[in-house]
Design a protein around this motif. Structure first.
Motif, PDB file in Angstrom:
ATOM      1  N   ALA A 113      27.243  25.029  -0.423  1.00  0.00           N
ATOM      2  CA  ALA A 113      27.635  24.743  -1.801  1.00  0.00           C
ATOM      3  C   ALA A 113      27.007  23.448  -2.293  1.00  0.00           C
ATOM      4  O   ALA A 113      26.531  23.360  -3.435  1.00  0.00           O
ATOM      5  CB  ALA A 113      29.162  24.668  -1.898  1.00  0.00           C
ATOM      6  N   ALA A 114      26.969  22.433  -1.443  1.00  0.00           N
ATOM      7  CA  ALA A 114      26.357  21.158  -1.829  1.00  0.00           C
ATOM      8  C   ALA A 114      24.870  21.333  -2.106  1.00  0.00           C
ATOM      9  O   ALA A 114      24.335  20.762  -3.069  1.00  0.00           O
ATOM     10  CB  ALA A 114      26.561  20.130  -0.716  1.00  0.00           C
ATOM     11  N   ALA A 115      24.201  22.141  -1.271  1.00  0.00           N
ATOM     12  CA  ALA A 115      22.766  22.364  -1.461  1.00  0.00           C
ATOM     13  C   ALA A 115      22.475  23.091  -2.770  1.00  0.00           C
ATOM     14  O   ALA A 115      21.502  22.776  -3.469  1.00  0.00           O
ATOM     15  CB  ALA A 115      22.206  23.165  -0.283  1.00  0.00           C
ATOM     16  N   TRP A 121      18.825  15.891  -4.183  1.00  0.00           N
ATOM     17  CA  TRP A 121      19.349  14.789  -3.397  1.00  0.00           C
ATOM     18  C   TRP A 121      20.387  15.261  -2.392  1.00  0.00           C
ATOM     19  O   TRP A 121      20.514  14.683  -1.295  1.00  0.00           O
ATOM     20  CB  TRP A 121      19.914  13.714  -4.308  1.00  0.00           C
ATOM     21  N   ALA A 122      21.139  16.288  -2.730  1.00  0.00           N
ATOM     22  CA  ALA A 122      22.092  16.853  -1.773  1.00  0.00           C
ATOM     23  C   ALA A 122      21.351  17.507  -0.610  1.00  0.00           C
ATOM     24  O   ALA A 122      21.752  17.363   0.551  1.00  0.00           O
ATOM     25  CB  ALA A 122      22.994  17.874  -2.459  1.00  0.00           C
ATOM     26  N   VAL A 123      20.264  18.220  -0.906  1.00  0.00           N
ATOM     27  CA  VAL A 123      19.452  18.827   0.142  1.00  0.00           C
ATOM     28  C   VAL A 123      18.878  17.753   1.056  1.00  0.00           C
ATOM     29  O   VAL A 123      18.900  17.869   2.290  1.00  0.00           O
ATOM     30  CB  VAL A 123      18.323  19.688  -0.471  1.00  0.00           C
ATOM     31  N   LEU A 124      18.366  16.685   0.452  1.00  0.00           N
ATOM     32  CA  LEU A 124      17.813  15.589   1.243  1.00  0.00           C
ATOM     33  C   LEU A 124      18.882  14.941   2.125  1.00  0.00           C
ATOM     34  O   LEU A 124      18.612  14.581   3.282  1.00  0.00           O
ATOM     35  CB  LEU A 124      17.185  14.540   0.324  1.00  0.00           C
ATOM     36  N   ALA A 125      20.082  14.797   1.591  1.00  0.00           N
ATOM     37  CA  ALA A 125      21.171  14.198   2.374  1.00  0.00           C
ATOM     38  C   ALA A 125      21.529  15.083   3.572  1.00  0.00           C
ATOM     39  O   ALA A 125      21.729  14.582   4.689  1.00  0.00           O
ATOM     40  CB  ALA A 125      22.398  13.980   1.493  1.00  0.00           C
ATOM     41  N   ILE A 126      21.606  16.393   3.340  1.00  0.00           N
ATOM     42  CA  ILE A 126      21.914  17.328   4.434  1.00  0.00           C
ATOM     43  C   ILE A 126      20.827  17.261   5.502  1.00  0.00           C
ATOM     44  O   ILE A 126      21.109  17.195   6.706  1.00  0.00           O
ATOM     45  CB  ILE A 126      22.048  18.760   3.886  1.00  0.00           C
ATOM     46  N   LEU A 127      19.580  17.272   5.062  1.00  0.00           N
ATOM     47  CA  LEU A 127      18.467  17.199   6.011  1.00  0.00           C
ATOM     48  C   LEU A 127      18.474  15.867   6.771  1.00  0.00           C
ATOM     49  O   LEU A 127      18.285  15.840   7.992  1.00  0.00           O
ATOM     50  CB  LEU A 127      17.133  17.378   5.279  1.00  0.00           C
ATOM     51  N   PHE A 128      18.703  14.770   6.063  1.00  0.00           N
ATOM     52  CA  PHE A 128      18.700  13.448   6.703  1.00  0.00           C
ATOM     53  C   PHE A 128      19.756  13.368   7.803  1.00  0.00           C
ATOM     54  O   PHE A 128      19.462  12.960   8.933  1.00  0.00           O
ATOM     55  CB  PHE A 128      18.943  12.364   5.659  1.00  0.00           C
ATOM     56  N   VAL A 129      20.982  13.760   7.474  1.00  0.00           N
ATOM     57  CA  VAL A 129      22.072  13.679   8.462  1.00  0.00           C
ATOM     58  C   VAL A 129      21.733  14.491   9.699  1.00  0.00           C
ATOM     59  O   VAL A 129      21.884  14.021  10.842  1.00  0.00           O
ATOM     60  CB  VAL A 129      23.395  14.168   7.838  1.00  0.00           C
ATOM     61  N   ALA A 160      13.238  14.202   6.705  1.00  0.00           N
ATOM     62  CA  ALA A 160      13.932  14.931   5.647  1.00  0.00           C
ATOM     63  C   ALA A 160      13.059  15.050   4.401  1.00  0.00           C
ATOM     64  O   ALA A 160      12.956  16.123   3.784  1.00  0.00           O
ATOM     65  CB  ALA A 160      15.249  14.234   5.308  1.00  0.00           C
ATOM     66  N   TRP A 161      12.413  13.948   4.020  1.00  0.00           N
ATOM     67  CA  TRP A 161      11.569  13.947   2.821  1.00  0.00           C
ATOM     68  C   TRP A 161      10.378  14.889   2.983  1.00  0.00           C
ATOM     69  O   TRP A 161      10.069  15.683   2.087  1.00  0.00           O
ATOM     70  CB  TRP A 161      11.088  12.532   2.543  1.00  0.00           C
ATOM     71  N   ILE A 162       9.725  14.826   4.125  1.00  0.00           N
ATOM     72  CA  ILE A 162       8.544  15.665   4.370  1.00  0.00           C
ATOM     73  C   ILE A 162       8.930  17.138   4.448  1.00  0.00           C
ATOM     74  O   ILE A 162       8.275  17.997   3.832  1.00  0.00           O
ATOM     75  CB  ILE A 162       7.840  15.227   5.673  1.00  0.00           C
ATOM     76  N   LEU A 163       9.983  17.451   5.181  1.00  0.00           N
ATOM     77  CA  LEU A 163      10.388  18.852   5.348  1.00  0.00           C
ATOM     78  C   LEU A 163      10.876  19.453   4.039  1.00  0.00           C
ATOM     79  O   LEU A 163      10.610  20.628   3.756  1.00  0.00           O
ATOM     80  CB  LEU A 163      11.473  18.949   6.419  1.00  0.00           C
TER      81      LEU A 163
END
Length: 264
Positions: A113-115, A121-129, A160-163
């Motif tokens: 749901a967040a994605a 930015w939500a996608v980036l946050a999920i990927l980063f974590v 996260a940024w690259i992917l």
């Protein structure tokens, strides 16, 4: 099981899903295969949010340590409030609420749901974590120590940024499996659910078992610790985990990746 084995099993499980998806005519684009494996490896540490000494408790410094303490308190309170007549009394919340199928599904659904609704930015946050957790789990020897924390976070942020940039390219999988308008990145919830469930199954193989089925009661137990017969169980960190299961997960992951990519 310990963090490294959990992460390896999570990655192997997603690569196995990739092999199955290819066999049934829904092959994953390679970025989905890679990113999903890393997310699942990271998510396989998430159920230990109820354990203040777990790998995940140090992944984000004082923030994750404080979060683990909060989750442990909540999990202990839920256990106490829902304990069946056959369940023992306990003071902590480890291997209770966060080690259930319900937690895994809610975690994945929340991320999906967040994605979808939170945008880039939500996608980036999920990927980063999950990149940080994957690094902590898969490269645990190299990432140990306070001095390396910032480097791990920087590597997680860069990854996260690259992917995300790779996935955004047409045909690279941002809309894999969920292709309707507005459903981009909804699939990110799937490796999170898978990683959490694989963690629970791994813990079920150990001496203490794991209450995966809660809140489904089994007789007088609301928190029945599922597992194989006791003679087949092992202690976390034992030679069975390090010398048998971890190499097995590596081989299984390699075979799954090869099958998913059509090499075998």
């Amino acid at each position: 099981m310990m963090g490294p084995a959990h992460s390896l099993s999570g990655a192997a499980a997603w690569l196995g899903v990739g092999a199955a998806a290819a066999a049934y005519g829904h092959p994953m684009p390679w970025p989905v295969l890679v990113v999903g494996a890393l997310i699942s490896a990271g998510a396989a540490l998430a159920p230990d949010l109820d354990h203040k000494a777990a790998t995940i408790s140090t992944a984000f410094g004082p923030l994750s340590h404080a979060l683990c303490a909060i989750v442990d308190t909540i999990a202990a309170a839920v256990y106490k409030a829902t304990r069946g007549k056959g369940d023992p009394r306990r003071s902590g919340g480890h291997r209770t609420l966060t080690h259930t199928w319900l937690w895994a599904v809610l975690l994945g659904a929340g991320a999906a749901a967040a994605a979808v609704f939170g945008g880039r930015w939500a996608v980036l946050a999920i990927l980063f974590v999950h990149m940080v957790l994957a690094i902590e789990g898969l490269l645990w020897r190299a990432s140990r120590g306070t001095s390396s924390d910032v480097l791990v976070w920087l590597l997680g942020a860069a990854s996260a940024w690259i992917l995300a940039g790779v996935l955004d390219q047409p045909g690279n999988g941002s809309d894999w499996l969920f292709a309707a308008p507005g459903q981009a990145y909804m699939w990110l919830g799937l490796p999170i659910v898978l990683g959490a469930l694989v963690h629970d199954v791994g813990d079920a193989l150990t001496v203490s078992g794991c209450p995966i089925l809660w809140p489904i009661p089994l007789g007088r137990h609301h928190w029945y610790p599922l597992g194989p017969p006791k003679f087949m169980r092992f202690r976390a960190g034992s030679w069975v985990e390090l010398k048998v299961l971890m190499p097995l997960f590596m081989v299984a992951g390699g075979v799954g990746a090869a099958a998913a990519m059509g090499v075998i």
